[in-house]
Design an enzyme around this catalytic site. Sequence first.
Site, PDB file in Angstrom:
ATOM      1  CD  GLU A 120      -8.741  43.882 -19.839  1.00  0.00           C
ATOM      2  OE1 GLU A 120      -7.687  44.198 -20.433  1.00  0.00           O
ATOM      3  OE2 GLU A 120      -9.122  42.706 -19.721  1.00  0.00           O
ATOM      4  CG  ASP A 128       1.666  45.695 -21.115  1.00  0.00           C
ATOM      5  OD1 ASP A 128       0.662  45.216 -21.651  1.00  0.00           O
ATOM      6  OD2 ASP A 128       1.750  45.949 -19.901  1.00  0.00           O
TER       7      ASP A 128
END
Length: 268
Positions: free
Chosen positions: A49, A60
């Site tokens: 990824e 995040d």
Amino acid sequence: MSRIQNTMAALAASNKKGLIPFITAGDPAPELTVPLMHALVEGGADIIELGVPFSDPMADGPVIQRASERALQFGVGLRDVLQFVREFRQSNQKTPVVLMGYANPIERMGQDAFIAKAAEVGVDGVLVVDYPPEECEEFASKMQQQGMDTIFLLAPTSTDERIAQVGKIASGYVYYVSLKGVTGSGALDLDAVAAMIPRIKKHVKVPVGVGFGIRDGATARAISTVSDAVVIGSRIIQELENTPRGDVVAAVAAVKSFISGVRQALDE
């Protein structure tokens, strides 16, 4: 079948669990991205990824936010990320690469232009955090027409209705966020994850990868007992942050060593 689907099928056939590490493109420096991708593969990664730097990475935590900030300071954007994939493909035609990020850079480029370019350079899938399944059936269809998969997030708060929506259009795998919160936060509750996976598999026919909160080989091994793959990101970024700035050899060695340890734990 896509490269992701072939990889997942091969893992299942050999009774192995997938290892899906995450790095942010351009961090800690643009010239390190492709060497780090190769180091991940050499360490035992099945799928990579690759994070697309974005100024407001809302899903995040602080570790990956810092990685995005560093990459943006180098001016790394979506077109650069696609070029990194092109360079990676010059010597690796096997390992699937998933771009993980947010809608804004894709919308700015234009969905059709992005899909065409992604297919051209060798991208295998895209996980766009803020593309909800009910709004991107056409995008997912166009991706599949080009041999690429659209990966979706599911969370502990996902309803059966939302899981079913994802199940209708997801391909490649789905990414189950094991924690309420952002990347790198909290402690894993294996029992809670184990209870959720059957709910997901009732509606979703593709493999399930689990991420958020996986810190080392032991937690990866524990999660792999109830999932098809494990996704690990923040811990890798921390390995990079702990290596001397500018030391390419040390950064690549640190990432390869860490991933090798996780791979060994998964295969025990």
